[in-house]
Design a protein around this motif. Sequence first.
Motif, PDB file in Angstrom:
ATOM      1  N   ASP A 178       3.762   5.897  -5.509  1.00  0.00           N
ATOM      2  CA  ASP A 178       3.595   6.080  -6.954  1.00  0.00           C
ATOM      3  C   ASP A 178       2.584   7.181  -7.253  1.00  0.00           C
ATOM      4  OD1 ASP A 178       5.430   4.101  -7.523  1.00  0.00           O
ATOM      5  OD2 ASP A 178       3.918   2.534  -7.832  1.00  0.00           O
ATOM      6  N   TYR A 179       1.453   7.198  -6.510  1.00  0.00           N
ATOM      7  CA  TYR A 179       0.452   8.243  -6.708  1.00  0.00           C
ATOM      8  C   TYR A 179       1.059   9.609  -6.409  1.00  0.00           C
ATOM      9  CZ  TYR A 179      -3.025   4.446  -6.585  1.00  0.00           C
ATOM     10  OH  TYR A 179      -3.742   3.301  -6.834  1.00  0.00           O
ATOM     11  N   ALA A 180       1.852   9.696  -5.347  1.00  0.00           N
ATOM     12  CA  ALA A 180       2.473  10.957  -4.965  1.00  0.00           C
ATOM     13  C   ALA A 180       3.442  11.425  -6.053  1.00  0.00           C
ATOM     14  CB  ALA A 180       3.192  10.821  -3.627  1.00  0.00           C
ATOM     15  N   LYS A 181       4.218  10.513  -6.628  1.00  0.00           N
ATOM     16  CA  LYS A 181       5.157  10.881  -7.699  1.00  0.00           C
ATOM     17  C   LYS A 181       4.402  11.448  -8.899  1.00  0.00           C
ATOM     18  CE  LYS A 181       8.763   7.538  -6.611  1.00  0.00           C
ATOM     19  NZ  LYS A 181       9.393   6.277  -7.026  1.00  0.00           N
ATOM     20  N   LYS A 182       3.276  10.809  -9.258  1.00  0.00           N
ATOM     21  CA  LYS A 182       2.485  11.281 -10.392  1.00  0.00           C
ATOM     22  C   LYS A 182       1.895  12.655 -10.092  1.00  0.00           C
ATOM     23  CE  LYS A 182       1.333   6.663 -12.032  1.00  0.00           C
ATOM     24  NZ  LYS A 182       0.289   5.638 -12.113  1.00  0.00           N
ATOM     25  N   ALA A 183       1.410  12.848  -8.870  1.00  0.00           N
ATOM     26  CA  ALA A 183       0.822  14.134  -8.491  1.00  0.00           C
ATOM     27  C   ALA A 183       1.883  15.236  -8.501  1.00  0.00           C
ATOM     28  CB  ALA A 183       0.176  14.034  -7.109  1.00  0.00           C
ATOM     29  N   SER A 187       0.833  -1.204   0.000  1.00  0.00           N
ATOM     30  CA  SER A 187       0.000   0.000   0.000  1.00  0.00           C
ATOM     31  C   SER A 187       0.868   1.255   0.000  1.00  0.00           C
ATOM     32  CB  SER A 187      -0.915   0.020   1.225  1.00  0.00           C
ATOM     33  OG  SER A 187      -1.816  -1.043   1.187  1.00  0.00           O
ATOM     34  N   LEU A 188       1.903   1.250   0.830  1.00  0.00           N
ATOM     35  CA  LEU A 188       2.792   2.411   0.882  1.00  0.00           C
ATOM     36  C   LEU A 188       3.499   2.632  -0.450  1.00  0.00           C
ATOM     37  CD1 LEU A 188       4.281   1.982   4.454  1.00  0.00           C
ATOM     38  CD2 LEU A 188       2.582   3.657   3.702  1.00  0.00           C
ATOM     39  N   ARG A 189       3.858   1.548  -1.142  1.00  0.00           N
ATOM     40  CA  ARG A 189       4.493   1.697  -2.464  1.00  0.00           C
ATOM     41  C   ARG A 189       3.513   2.314  -3.467  1.00  0.00           C
ATOM     42  NH1 ARG A 189       5.977  -3.590  -2.000  1.00  0.00           N
ATOM     43  NH2 ARG A 189       7.851  -3.755  -0.788  1.00  0.00           N
ATOM     44  N   ARG A 190       2.246   1.861  -3.433  1.00  0.00           N
ATOM     45  CA  ARG A 190       1.248   2.432  -4.336  1.00  0.00           C
ATOM     46  C   ARG A 190       1.035   3.911  -4.040  1.00  0.00           C
ATOM     47  NH1 ARG A 190      -1.006  -2.539  -3.543  1.00  0.00           N
ATOM     48  NH2 ARG A 190      -2.410  -1.817  -1.909  1.00  0.00           N
TER      49      ARG A 190
END
Length: 147
Positions: free
Chosen positions: A115-120, A109-112
Motif C-alpha cells: 500500500d505504501y509503495a502504491k501511494k509513493a 506487513s507485506l500488504r502494508r
Amino acid sequence: MNVCVMTKPVGKWKLPQPTDLKEDNVWVSIPRVARTIPFGYEIDPEDSRILLPIDYELDMLEQAKKYIKQYSYREVANWLTRNTGRSISHVGLKKRLDNEGQRKNKAGSLRRWADYAKKAIAKAEEIEAKRIGAKEITSNEGQERAA
C-alpha cells in the motif's frame, strides 16, 4: 562402483503452512519437504512427494486453535489426539501455531508495504506529470534568448 554426485545447495525455502491451504473450504495437497508428515496430512500412495489432506484432522486443528485461548497447549494437544486418533505433542502444536502466526504477520506487513509503495508511485507520477514539458530555464539560456 560408487558415484559421488555433487549437488549445489538450493537455499532455505519457506512454504505456506498446511493449515492455511484451504481453497473454497476444501483442503489442498501440499509438497512433502521433510521426513516428518505434518498433522492433518498423509502420504499420497501414488506419489511419495505429495501429501494429501485429511479433512477431519485439519478441521479439528482449526477448532483446536480456538481452544488454545482458554486452555494450555498440553490440554489442547491431548484433546486433539483423543478426538482424531493421531498423536500430536503440546510442543508440536505450539510450533505449528507459532509458525502460522508468524507467516500471517509477515503477510500483513507485506500488504502494508505494498500500500505504501502504491501511494509513493501515485505521488511520483503526479509530480512527473506536472514537470513534463515544463523545462526550467537556466541563466545561460535566458541570456541567449534575450539577445
